[in-house]
Design an enzyme around this catalytic site. Structure first.
Site, PDB file in Angstrom:
ATOM      1  N   GLY A   1       0.801  -1.214   0.000  1.00  0.00           N
ATOM      2  CA  GLY A   1       0.000   0.000   0.000  1.00  0.00           C
ATOM      3  C   GLY A   1       0.835   1.267   0.000  1.00  0.00           C
ATOM      4  O   GLY A   1       1.972   1.291  -0.470  1.00  0.00           O
TER       5      GLY A   1
ATOM      6  N   GLU B   1      -5.567  -7.936  -6.933  1.00  0.00           N
ATOM      7  CA  GLU B   1      -5.245  -7.729  -5.522  1.00  0.00           C
ATOM      8  C   GLU B   1      -4.090  -6.747  -5.416  1.00  0.00           C
ATOM      9  O   GLU B   1      -3.049  -6.940  -6.035  1.00  0.00           O
ATOM     10  CB  GLU B   1      -4.869  -9.059  -4.861  1.00  0.00           C
ATOM     11  CG  GLU B   1      -5.976 -10.105  -4.885  1.00  0.00           C
ATOM     12  CD  GLU B   1      -7.174  -9.697  -4.066  1.00  0.00           C
ATOM     13  OE1 GLU B   1      -7.002  -9.032  -3.030  1.00  0.00           O
ATOM     14  OE2 GLU B   1      -8.307 -10.041  -4.472  1.00  0.00           O
ATOM     15  N   LEU B   2      -4.241  -5.695  -4.617  1.00  0.00           N
ATOM     16  CA  LEU B   2      -3.232  -4.650  -4.510  1.00  0.00           C
ATOM     17  C   LEU B   2      -1.902  -5.223  -4.016  1.00  0.00           C
ATOM     18  O   LEU B   2      -1.835  -5.800  -2.925  1.00  0.00           O
ATOM     19  CB  LEU B   2      -3.714  -3.554  -3.557  1.00  0.00           C
ATOM     20  CG  LEU B   2      -2.742  -2.384  -3.327  1.00  0.00           C
ATOM     21  CD1 LEU B   2      -2.478  -1.642  -4.626  1.00  0.00           C
ATOM     22  CD2 LEU B   2      -3.275  -1.443  -2.255  1.00  0.00           C
ATOM     23  N   ASP B   3      -0.845  -5.041  -4.825  1.00  0.00           N
ATOM     24  CA  ASP B   3       0.520  -5.461  -4.480  1.00  0.00           C
ATOM     25  C   ASP B   3       0.614  -6.961  -4.157  1.00  0.00           C
ATOM     26  O   ASP B   3       1.461  -7.381  -3.367  1.00  0.00           O
ATOM     27  CB  ASP B   3       1.064  -4.642  -3.297  1.00  0.00           C
ATOM     28  CG  ASP B   3       1.139  -3.154  -3.607  1.00  0.00           C
ATOM     29  OD1 ASP B   3       1.324  -2.803  -4.789  1.00  0.00           O
ATOM     30  OD2 ASP B   3       0.993  -2.343  -2.676  1.00  0.00           O
ATOM     31  N   GLU B   4      -0.231  -7.761  -4.774  1.00  0.00           N
ATOM     32  CA  GLU B   4      -0.244  -9.198  -4.519  1.00  0.00           C
ATOM     33  C   GLU B   4       0.114 -10.012  -5.754  1.00  0.00           C
ATOM     34  O   GLU B   4       0.091 -11.242  -5.715  1.00  0.00           O
ATOM     35  CB  GLU B   4      -1.630  -9.638  -4.009  1.00  0.00           C
ATOM     36  CG  GLU B   4      -1.994  -9.123  -2.632  1.00  0.00           C
ATOM     37  CD  GLU B   4      -1.388  -9.958  -1.511  1.00  0.00           C
ATOM     38  OE1 GLU B   4      -0.655 -10.913  -1.818  1.00  0.00           O
ATOM     39  OE2 GLU B   4      -1.642  -9.638  -0.341  1.00  0.00           O
TER      40      GLU B   4
END
Length: 286
Positions: free
Chosen positions: A203, A228-231
C-alpha cells in the site's frame, strides 16, 4: 551461405516423458544449433518450463514455417508456447505519476539498446514528465484521473494501448490503483514496481512503514499486476542495507536505485522470454 539467425522458443506444459527429446528433435530436423537451453522441472506442481535459444541459416519464411510445424508438437504435450526471433523488440507503454526516476532509467536503457524494448508511448496522470519523454521522441499523454473520471480514464488508456499496439504495460511508479476490470484485462502483460520488499509494507508510503518498524534493509519488488493490490506474481526484487540513522526520506532516497534495478530486470526478463507465469508464482530461467 545464408546469414545465421537466432530464435527463442519458450514453453511450459504438464510434466511427461519425451518432451525435451521432441523439442531437440524438431530443432535437429530444421538444422538448428542450440546456443542455450534452460529448463526447470517443478516436481511439486508437475510442470516443465523450458527456454531454448537456437541459431541456423536464415530463410524468408522460416519463422512462420517453424511455428506451423511446432504447433503439432505443442498440441501433443499440451504446451503453452511462444516462438520469436531473438532480439525482437517488445512494444512497451509506460505509465508514470510524478516520481520519474524509474521512467528515466527505462528511457535510457531503451535508448542505449540495453533493453530489448521499443517504448511506444508514456501515459501519466500529471504533466510533469512531458519534456523528458518528448526529448526522447516518444508520444506523451496526460490523462488526469479522479474517482469520478476513473472509468473514462481507463477506457482512454485501453484505447492508447490498442492504438500503439503495446504488448507490455509498465507501471513505473504510477501511483494509481487500477480497477479490478482493468487489472483482469491486462493480466500477464502489466508489470508494476512497488517500493518495498513484498510481501512486507504493502500500500501507500511503504518507506514510512519501514522506518516505523526500524528495518535494516529496504527494497523494491517488480511484479505482475492482478486484481489484488501489491499481490501479483513476483518477478524481481532488490534490497539495500540501511540503519537506525536513516529517516523516512533517507529510506526513500536509498530505495530509488533498487526500484530502477528491479524494474529493469523484470522488463528485460519478460521481454527475453525468461519469465513463466503459473498461478500466483513465476519461474525465471536466466
Amino acid at each position: 551461405m545464408s546469414e545465421q539467425i537466432r530464435h527463442v522458443l519458450t514453453l511450459q506444459c504438464p510434466e511427461g516423458m519425451g518432451i525435451v527429446n521432441a523439442v531437440t528433435g524438431f530443432l535437429l530436423k530444421h538444422e538448428r544449433t542450440i546456443v542455450e537451453l534452460k529448463q526447470f522441472d517443478d516436481m511439486a506442481a508437475g510442470r516443465l518450463y523450458l527456454r531454448v535459444d537456437f541459431a541456423g541459416e536464415g530463410q524468408a519464411d522460416l519463422l512462420e514455417q517453424m511455428r506451423a510445424e511446432f504447433a503439432e508438437v505443442a498440441q501433443q504435450f499440451e504446451m503453452d508456447w511462444q516462438l520469436r526471433e531473438r532480439g525482437e523488440k517488445t512494444k512497451v507503454l509506460i505509465m508514470v505519476s510524478k516520481f520519474d526516476h524509474c521512467l528515466n532509467d527505462l528511457l535510457f536503457r531503451a535508448r542505449t539498446g540495453e533493453l530489448p524494448i521499443e517504448i511506444v508511448a508514456v501515459v501519466s496522470n500529471h504533466p510533469d514528465s512531458r519534456s523528458l519523454v518528448e526529448w526522447h521522441g516518444i508520444p506523451y499523454y496526460h490523462v488526469p484521473i479522479s474517482k469520478e473520471t476513473k472509468p473514462q480514464a481507463e477506457a482512454e488508456l485501453l484505447s492508447l494501448i490498442a492504438k500503439h499496439e503495446a504488448e507490455l504495460v509498465v507501471l513505473a511508479r504510477y501511483m494509481q490503483v487500477l480497477s479490478d476490470e482493468l487489472s483482469r484485462e491486462l493480466t500477464g502483460k502489466t508489470i508494476n514496481i512497488h517500493h518495498s520488499f513484498l510481501p512486507s509494507f504493502k500500500g501507500a508510503k511503504p518507506y514510512h512503514q519501514a522506518w516505523e518498524r526500524g528495518v535494516k534493509t529496504v527494497g523494491a519488488t517488480a511484479h505482475y499486476v492482478n486484481s489484488e493490490l501489491d499481490e501479483g506474481p513476483i518477478i524481481a526484487q532488490q534490497v539495500v542495507e540501511v540503519d537506525h540513522t536513516f529517516g523516512p526520506q533517507d529510506l526513500v532516497a536509498a530505495g530509488r536505485d533498487t526500484e530502477c534495478k528491479a524494474l529493469s530486470n523484470a522488463v528485460r526478463w519478460h521481454c527475453e522470454g525468461r519469465v513463466f507465469l503459473y498461478g500466483n508464482r513465476t519461474v525465471i530461467l536466466r
